[in-house]
Design an enzyme around this catalytic site. Structure first.
Site, short mmCIF file in Angstrom:
data_model
loop_
_atom_site.label_atom_id
_atom_site.label_comp_id
_atom_site.label_asym_id
_atom_site.label_seq_id
_atom_site.Cartn_x
_atom_site.Cartn_y
_atom_site.Cartn_z
N CYS A 1 -5.07 0.70 6.51
CA CYS A 1 -5.31 2.15 6.57
C CYS A 1 -6.64 2.56 5.94
O CYS A 1 -7.01 3.73 5.99
CB CYS A 1 -4.16 2.91 5.90
SG CYS A 1 -4.15 2.79 4.10
N HIS B 1 -8.36 3.39 -0.56
CA HIS B 1 -9.00 2.76 -1.72
C HIS B 1 -7.93 2.23 -2.67
O HIS B 1 -7.00 2.95 -3.03
CB HIS B 1 -9.88 3.79 -2.45
CG HIS B 1 -10.42 3.31 -3.76
ND1 HIS B 1 -11.50 2.45 -3.83
CD2 HIS B 1 -10.03 3.54 -5.04
CE1 HIS B 1 -11.75 2.19 -5.11
NE2 HIS B 1 -10.88 2.84 -5.86
N CYS C 1 -6.61 -4.63 -19.31
CA CYS C 1 -7.65 -3.65 -18.95
C CYS C 1 -7.06 -2.26 -18.66
O CYS C 1 -7.80 -1.29 -18.51
CB CYS C 1 -8.45 -4.14 -17.75
SG CYS C 1 -7.46 -4.33 -16.26
N HIS D 1 -10.97 -2.42 -7.48
CA HIS D 1 -12.15 -3.29 -7.39
C HIS D 1 -11.75 -4.72 -7.72
O HIS D 1 -10.72 -4.95 -8.36
CB HIS D 1 -13.24 -2.83 -8.36
CG HIS D 1 -13.83 -1.50 -8.01
ND1 HIS D 1 -13.26 -0.31 -8.42
CD2 HIS D 1 -14.92 -1.17 -7.26
CE1 HIS D 1 -13.99 0.70 -7.94
NE2 HIS D 1 -14.99 0.21 -7.24
N CYS E 1 0.85 -1.19 0.00
CA CYS E 1 0.00 0.00 0.00
C CYS E 1 0.89 1.24 0.00
O CYS E 1 1.80 1.36 0.82
CB CYS E 1 -0.90 -0.01 1.23
SG CYS E 1 -1.85 1.51 1.44
N CYS F 1 -8.39 -5.52 -9.73
CA CYS F 1 -8.02 -4.45 -10.66
C CYS F 1 -7.62 -3.23 -9.80
O CYS F 1 -8.49 -2.60 -9.19
CB CYS F 1 -9.23 -4.16 -11.54
SG CYS F 1 -8.94 -2.94 -12.79
N ARG G 1 -10.19 -11.15 -10.50
CA ARG G 1 -9.31 -10.12 -11.06
C ARG G 1 -9.34 -8.92 -10.13
O ARG G 1 -10.32 -8.18 -10.11
CB ARG G 1 -9.77 -9.72 -12.46
CG ARG G 1 -9.02 -8.50 -13.03
CD ARG G 1 -9.33 -8.28 -14.50
NE ARG G 1 -10.75 -8.06 -14.77
CZ ARG G 1 -11.31 -6.85 -14.94
NH1 ARG G 1 -10.59 -5.76 -14.87
NH2 ARG G 1 -12.62 -6.75 -15.17
N ASP H 1 -13.90 -12.21 -13.29
CA ASP H 1 -13.53 -12.65 -14.63
C ASP H 1 -12.02 -12.88 -14.75
O ASP H 1 -11.43 -12.73 -15.82
CB ASP H 1 -13.99 -11.63 -15.68
CG ASP H 1 -13.44 -10.24 -15.40
OD1 ASP H 1 -12.62 -10.09 -14.46
OD2 ASP H 1 -13.81 -9.28 -16.12
N CYS I 1 -7.35 -1.16 1.51
CA CYS I 1 -6.28 -1.66 2.36
C CYS I 1 -6.85 -1.89 3.76
O CYS I 1 -7.49 -0.99 4.33
CB CYS I 1 -5.15 -0.63 2.41
SG CYS I 1 -3.91 -1.01 3.67
#
Ligand code: FE
Length: 168
Positions: free
Chosen positions: A129, A132, A95, A135, A77, A149, A147, A139, A126
């Site tokens: 802490c 963000h 992607c 997601h 992180c 991402c 996955r 798939d 995380c």
């Protein structure tokens, strides 16, 4: 009448499960090991990191520094250093963001339902802490089919220790 009873039971069970999972999520967020004010995060992080990690932004696809990095090591992180993903689980999802088929350990991340932008997704944060990260989608490749991402800007990279040569 019987159908109504069964329906009521299903609704009741769903409500209990929903309440339990909400409590679990809240507990996770309250028990963060690293708990800083947004002002403190603003001082520590770059504007780009703050936008993604604290305001849940998303970096533009194919612009992140780790999207096509394939060195061996651990992704941590960027805000707190929590070890999140092993390079072994990184794969080319095409992607535009670094993608992993599993977290280093399930306890390293928090999952939360995200209904923003007209989509239903699972947000990954995380667990240390609350930052963000990105997601997770279903798939991905084997062995998990997942996955993760993740925004490059939310990550730092620790290269695997090279062989230590001891001079005599
Ligand atoms: Fe963190």
């Amino acid at each position: 009448m019987k159908t109504l009873k069964i329906f009521s039971a299903i609704v009741l069970i769903s409500l209990v499960f929903s309440a339990c999972s909400q409590t679990q999520k809240q507990t996770n967020m309250e028990n963060l090991q690293v708990n800083k004010s947004e002002e403190e995060w603003k001082k520590q992080l770059t504007p780009e990191q703050f936008e993604v990690l604290r305001l849940k932004g998303t970096e533009r696809a194919f612009t992140g520094k780790f999207e096509s990095k394939w060195d061996s090591g651990i992704y941590v992180c960027a805000a707190c250093g929590n070890e999140l993903f092993n390079s072994n689980s990184k794969f080319d999802a095409g992607c535009g963001w670094p993608s992993f088929y599993e977290a280093l350990d399930k306890s390293k991340v928090i999952e939360k339902k995200d209904i923003s932008h007209g989509m239903v997704r699972i947000e990954i944060m995380c667990a240390k802490c609350g930052g963000h990260l990105g997601h997770v989608f279903d798939d991905g490749p084997k062995p998990t089919g997942l996955r993760y991402c993740i925004n490059s800007v939310s990550l730092d990279f620790k290269k695997k220790d090279s062989t230590i040569v001891i001079k005599k």
